[in-house]
Design a protein around this motif. Sequence first.
Motif, PDB file in Angstrom:
ATOM      1  N   ILE A   1       0.885  -1.173   0.000  1.00 31.49           N
ATOM      2  CA  ILE A   1       0.000   0.000   0.000  1.00 31.49           C
ATOM      3  C   ILE A   1       0.912   1.208   0.000  1.00 31.49           C
ATOM      4  O   ILE A   1       1.675   1.427   0.942  1.00 31.49           O
ATOM      5  CB  ILE A   1      -0.945  -0.001   1.204  1.00 31.49           C
ATOM      6  CG1 ILE A   1      -1.626  -1.371   1.317  1.00 31.49           C
ATOM      7  CG2 ILE A   1      -1.987   1.102   1.060  1.00 31.49           C
ATOM      8  CD1 ILE A   1      -2.580  -1.484   2.463  1.00 31.49           C
ATOM      9  N   ARG A   2       0.856   1.951  -1.081  1.00 34.40           N
ATOM     10  CA  ARG A   2       1.841   3.004  -1.334  1.00 34.40           C
ATOM     11  C   ARG A   2       1.160   4.208  -1.949  1.00 34.40           C
ATOM     12  O   ARG A   2      -0.049   4.193  -2.235  1.00 34.40           O
ATOM     13  CB  ARG A   2       2.922   2.484  -2.281  1.00 34.40           C
ATOM     14  CG  ARG A   2       2.394   2.018  -3.640  1.00 34.40           C
ATOM     15  CD  ARG A   2       3.519   1.687  -4.595  1.00 34.40           C
ATOM     16  NE  ARG A   2       3.081   1.083  -5.850  1.00 34.40           N
ATOM     17  CZ  ARG A   2       2.613   1.736  -6.899  1.00 34.40           C
ATOM     18  NH1 ARG A   2       2.463   3.062  -6.846  1.00 34.40           N
ATOM     19  NH2 ARG A   2       2.260   1.092  -8.010  1.00 34.40           N
ATOM     20  N   GLU A   3       1.957   5.236  -2.183  1.00 33.99           N
ATOM     21  CA  GLU A   3       1.462   6.412  -2.889  1.00 33.99           C
ATOM     22  C   GLU A   3       1.711   6.253  -4.383  1.00 33.99           C
ATOM     23  O   GLU A   3       2.745   5.728  -4.798  1.00 33.99           O
ATOM     24  CB  GLU A   3       2.137   7.666  -2.334  1.00 33.99           C
ATOM     25  CG  GLU A   3       1.770   7.900  -0.876  1.00 33.99           C
ATOM     26  CD  GLU A   3       2.331   9.182  -0.298  1.00 33.99           C
ATOM     27  OE1 GLU A   3       3.065   9.896  -1.026  1.00 33.99           O
ATOM     28  OE2 GLU A   3       2.035   9.475   0.875  1.00 33.99           O
ATOM     29  N   ALA A   4       0.744   6.661  -5.174  1.00 29.32           N
ATOM     30  CA  ALA A   4       0.817   6.476  -6.627  1.00 29.32           C
ATOM     31  C   ALA A   4       1.936   7.315  -7.230  1.00 29.32           C
ATOM     32  O   ALA A   4       2.331   8.356  -6.693  1.00 29.32           O
ATOM     33  CB  ALA A   4      -0.514   6.860  -7.260  1.00 29.32           C
ATOM     34  N   LYS A   5       2.419   6.831  -8.344  1.00 29.18           N
ATOM     35  CA  LYS A   5       3.371   7.601  -9.145  1.00 29.18           C
ATOM     36  C   LYS A   5       2.580   8.434 -10.145  1.00 29.18           C
ATOM     37  O   LYS A   5       1.543   7.996 -10.664  1.00 29.18           O
ATOM     38  CB  LYS A   5       4.318   6.659  -9.879  1.00 29.18           C
ATOM     39  CG  LYS A   5       5.084   5.730  -8.938  1.00 29.18           C
ATOM     40  CD  LYS A   5       5.726   4.580  -9.701  1.00 29.18           C
ATOM     41  CE  LYS A   5       6.314   3.557  -8.738  1.00 29.18           C
ATOM     42  NZ  LYS A   5       6.824   2.343  -9.449  1.00 29.18           N
ATOM     43  N   ALA A   6       3.048   9.623 -10.427  1.00 33.50           N
ATOM     44  CA  ALA A   6       2.351  10.501 -11.361  1.00 33.50           C
ATOM     45  C   ALA A   6       2.162   9.812 -12.702  1.00 33.50           C
ATOM     46  O   ALA A   6       3.105   9.247 -13.262  1.00 33.50           O
ATOM     47  CB  ALA A   6       3.123  11.799 -11.538  1.00 33.50           C
ATOM     48  N   GLY A   7       0.922   9.798 -13.185  1.00 32.79           N
ATOM     49  CA  GLY A   7       0.646   9.224 -14.499  1.00 32.79           C
ATOM     50  C   GLY A   7       0.242   7.769 -14.483  1.00 32.79           C
ATOM     51  O   GLY A   7      -0.163   7.235 -15.523  1.00 32.79           O
ATOM     52  N   GLU A   8       0.329   7.094 -13.351  1.00 30.72           N
ATOM     53  CA  GLU A   8      -0.161   5.712 -13.285  1.00 30.72           C
ATOM     54  C   GLU A   8      -1.654   5.703 -13.589  1.00 30.72           C
ATOM     55  O   GLU A   8      -2.383   6.637 -13.239  1.00 30.72           O
ATOM     56  CB  GLU A   8       0.077   5.109 -11.900  1.00 30.72           C
ATOM     57  CG  GLU A   8       1.476   4.601 -11.674  1.00 30.72           C
ATOM     58  CD  GLU A   8       1.611   3.813 -10.383  1.00 30.72           C
ATOM     59  OE1 GLU A   8       2.001   2.633 -10.451  1.00 30.72           O
ATOM     60  OE2 GLU A   8       1.331   4.378  -9.309  1.00 30.72           O
TER      61      GLU A   8
ATOM     62  N   GLY B   1       1.026  10.745  -5.115  1.00 30.28           N
ATOM     63  CA  GLY B   1       0.615  10.867  -3.720  1.00 30.28           C
ATOM     64  C   GLY B   1      -0.714  10.233  -3.394  1.00 30.28           C
ATOM     65  O   GLY B   1      -1.010   9.985  -2.222  1.00 30.28           O
ATOM     66  N   MET B   2      -1.562   9.960  -4.415  1.00 37.75           N
ATOM     67  CA  MET B   2      -2.796   9.239  -4.132  1.00 37.75           C
ATOM     68  C   MET B   2      -2.456   7.829  -3.656  1.00 37.75           C
ATOM     69  O   MET B   2      -1.492   7.222  -4.117  1.00 37.75           O
ATOM     70  CB  MET B   2      -3.669   9.163  -5.392  1.00 37.75           C
ATOM     71  CG  MET B   2      -4.243  10.492  -5.829  1.00 37.75           C
ATOM     72  SD  MET B   2      -5.236  10.317  -7.358  1.00 37.75           S
ATOM     73  CE  MET B   2      -5.864  11.975  -7.525  1.00 37.75           C
TER      74      MET B   2
ATOM     75  N   LYS C   1     -14.281   2.643 -15.912  1.00 33.88           N
ATOM     76  CA  LYS C   1     -13.683   3.942 -16.241  1.00 33.88           C
ATOM     77  C   LYS C   1     -12.195   3.947 -15.921  1.00 33.88           C
ATOM     78  O   LYS C   1     -11.773   3.428 -14.891  1.00 33.88           O
ATOM     79  CB  LYS C   1     -14.388   5.065 -15.484  1.00 33.88           C
ATOM     80  CG  LYS C   1     -15.863   5.222 -15.856  1.00 33.88           C
ATOM     81  CD  LYS C   1     -16.503   6.347 -15.062  1.00 33.88           C
ATOM     82  CE  LYS C   1     -17.987   6.498 -15.436  1.00 33.88           C
ATOM     83  NZ  LYS C   1     -18.640   7.574 -14.659  1.00 33.88           N
ATOM     84  N   GLU C   2     -11.416   4.545 -16.826  1.00 33.81           N
ATOM     85  CA  GLU C   2      -9.982   4.655 -16.587  1.00 33.81           C
ATOM     86  C   GLU C   2      -9.670   5.975 -15.877  1.00 33.81           C
ATOM     87  O   GLU C   2     -10.185   7.022 -16.244  1.00 33.81           O
ATOM     88  CB  GLU C   2      -9.204   4.577 -17.906  1.00 33.81           C
ATOM     89  CG  GLU C   2      -7.695   4.612 -17.697  1.00 33.81           C
ATOM     90  CD  GLU C   2      -6.907   4.454 -18.994  1.00 33.81           C
ATOM     91  OE1 GLU C   2      -6.520   3.327 -19.306  1.00 33.81           O
ATOM     92  OE2 GLU C   2      -6.712   5.481 -19.685  1.00 33.81           O
ATOM     93  N   HIS C   3      -8.797   5.881 -14.893  1.00 32.81           N
ATOM     94  CA  HIS C   3      -8.405   7.063 -14.134  1.00 32.81           C
ATOM     95  C   HIS C   3      -6.891   7.205 -14.170  1.00 32.81           C
ATOM     96  O   HIS C   3      -6.154   6.229 -13.990  1.00 32.81           O
ATOM     97  CB  HIS C   3      -8.863   6.949 -12.679  1.00 32.81           C
ATOM     98  CG  HIS C   3     -10.346   6.891 -12.507  1.00 32.81           C
ATOM     99  ND1 HIS C   3     -11.130   8.012 -12.421  1.00 32.81           N
ATOM    100  CD2 HIS C   3     -11.196   5.825 -12.437  1.00 32.81           C
ATOM    101  CE1 HIS C   3     -12.400   7.658 -12.270  1.00 32.81           C
ATOM    102  NE2 HIS C   3     -12.463   6.331 -12.279  1.00 32.81           N
TER     103      HIS C   3
ATOM    104  N   PRO D   1      -1.110  -0.922  -9.911  1.00 33.39           N
ATOM    105  CA  PRO D   1      -2.143  -0.626  -8.920  1.00 33.39           C
ATOM    106  C   PRO D   1      -3.342  -1.552  -9.113  1.00 33.39           C
ATOM    107  O   PRO D   1      -3.757  -1.841 -10.246  1.00 33.39           O
ATOM    108  CB  PRO D   1      -2.528   0.824  -9.207  1.00 33.39           C
ATOM    109  CG  PRO D   1      -1.399   1.387 -10.003  1.00 33.39           C
ATOM    110  CD  PRO D   1      -0.869   0.232 -10.806  1.00 33.39           C
ATOM    111  N   LEU D   2      -3.883  -2.017  -8.011  1.00 27.67           N
ATOM    112  CA  LEU D   2      -5.053  -2.894  -8.034  1.00 27.67           C
ATOM    113  C   LEU D   2      -6.318  -2.174  -7.591  1.00 27.67           C
ATOM    114  O   LEU D   2      -7.427  -2.647  -7.843  1.00 27.67           O
ATOM    115  CB  LEU D   2      -4.836  -4.087  -7.095  1.00 27.67           C
ATOM    116  CG  LEU D   2      -3.566  -4.917  -7.292  1.00 27.67           C
ATOM    117  CD1 LEU D   2      -3.365  -5.850  -6.108  1.00 27.67           C
ATOM    118  CD2 LEU D   2      -3.648  -5.706  -8.598  1.00 27.67           C
ATOM    119  N   ASP D   3      -6.136  -1.027  -6.932  1.00 23.15           N
ATOM    120  CA  ASP D   3      -7.248  -0.424  -6.213  1.00 23.15           C
ATOM    121  C   ASP D   3      -6.869   1.020  -5.892  1.00 23.15           C
ATOM    122  O   ASP D   3      -5.725   1.285  -5.506  1.00 23.15           O
ATOM    123  CB  ASP D   3      -7.440  -1.244  -4.917  1.00 23.15           C
ATOM    124  CG  ASP D   3      -8.512  -0.720  -3.996  1.00 23.15           C
ATOM    125  OD1 ASP D   3      -9.569  -1.346  -3.934  1.00 23.15           O
ATOM    126  OD2 ASP D   3      -8.275   0.270  -3.296  1.00 23.15           O
TER     127      ASP D   3
END
Length: 466
Positions: free
Chosen positions: A171-178, A193-194, A186-188, A203-205
């Motif tokens: 469980i981590r912070e997202a990388k920009a653009g992932e 930091g998310m 829907k694609e996000h 990412p799974l979730d």
Amino acid sequence: MLIAYEWLNEYFHEDLPPPHEVADTLTMHAYEVEEIYKKGEYTLLDIDVLPNRAADSLSHRGVAREVSTLLKLDMEDTYPKPDVDTEITSGEYINLSIQSDNVRRATKRLVTDVSVEESNEEIRKKLQALGHQPINNVVDATNYIMLATGQPVHAFDYDKLAGDAPKDIVIREAKAGETITTLDGKEHTLQEGMLVIADEKKPLDIAGIKGGMNSHIDEDTERIMLSVCSFDPTKIRTASQALNLRTDAGKRFENDISPELPKMAMNYLSALVQEHAGANIGADILDAYSQKANEYVTGVSVRRVNDLLGTDISTEEATRILERCWCAVTEVAPNEAVANAAADYVGAEYELGASVRFDAPEVFDCSSLVAYIFAHHGGLSIPRMTVDQYVYGAPVDVDAKQPGDVVFANTGEGDIHYESKEYMPGTEVPEGVDHCGIYLGDGQVIHTNTDAKVVIDQLDESSQFT
């Protein structure tokens, strides 16, 4: 928030009063019931839960506890646990790690031999009445648990996770653009930091908000990773707003639900999946914290309660009310209790800035020692910082000091504070303070000394007070 009256009734040993009477009681004492109406077999109460009560009330359990307290009705507040398979060890299949301080707690459990099919009629009808579309017995179980307990939970198809056992789940912070495609298709694109729950590749979730399609449960699913977590509410709120993705799970997390809920919710979810999907349940629960908070004790004086409410509640009645709210209550004389307990902490380590919630009772600085002992033994929540404690308290002549009083000093060294920082910001303290301790009587004071320990000294001989 919608609450099904019939589901609410299941929490009690005797039948509740009619729906309109329950609604009137809640409206007068807790939160406004805006509407009562029938939907299928269920009578629904549409309740406006305000933010100050959202942390404990966005569930049938939460509202049931309120009804129990207000109507003085005994409530069933125990939950099933599964029969576990001692030959299945979650730790052999999952390697769990937390890489962000914004993840308060994470639990995971492996479940095998799952039979994914339609949920039974009772669960389907409950979910439909409350606005949730039934999907299958596993996904429906996760929604059921959230509506029952207020704790969002999730289930991942274990065999869709990348890697070999034990599979790395972080469980981590997202990388920009992932990017991630959520369960609604829907694609996000994620911002740095998310929070995400991820395997070694992807990412799974979107943590606390919505699961991803790449690990969803379908008719071919046989092994499941159950997941119950606790997240920083601000982190969830900002991510939800940035992605324009509002969910029932996100609403609960952003209202700061307790990190004590995951263990109970995990066992309840496990039992439900076992009952309705024929699953074998892993014997262990992986349970990780970024930093585990210690139990916190606090208190209140009955006189203060009556002053605030304009009531004349007795100590006995106040105790009964708190016990109906599942509080363990002890009546104490604060100063006496503080003075009697303080010596138990002699020898604890010193560290400047030590946290009352996370470091105590092993590590203290002078003011966290005072705050901790007053909370845990005196039932009083006082400010954390020395200068704020000084402003908070009432002055006592030095010759009139009693055991349990707090004594302050300006040592002339270090960081001297001349105004309140957090309690009453800007309030001046012309004499300045930077040190404090608790007077024990017989000329003794307990405090943290220059040798980095909690000690008892003679007040008039201590270099920090003279």
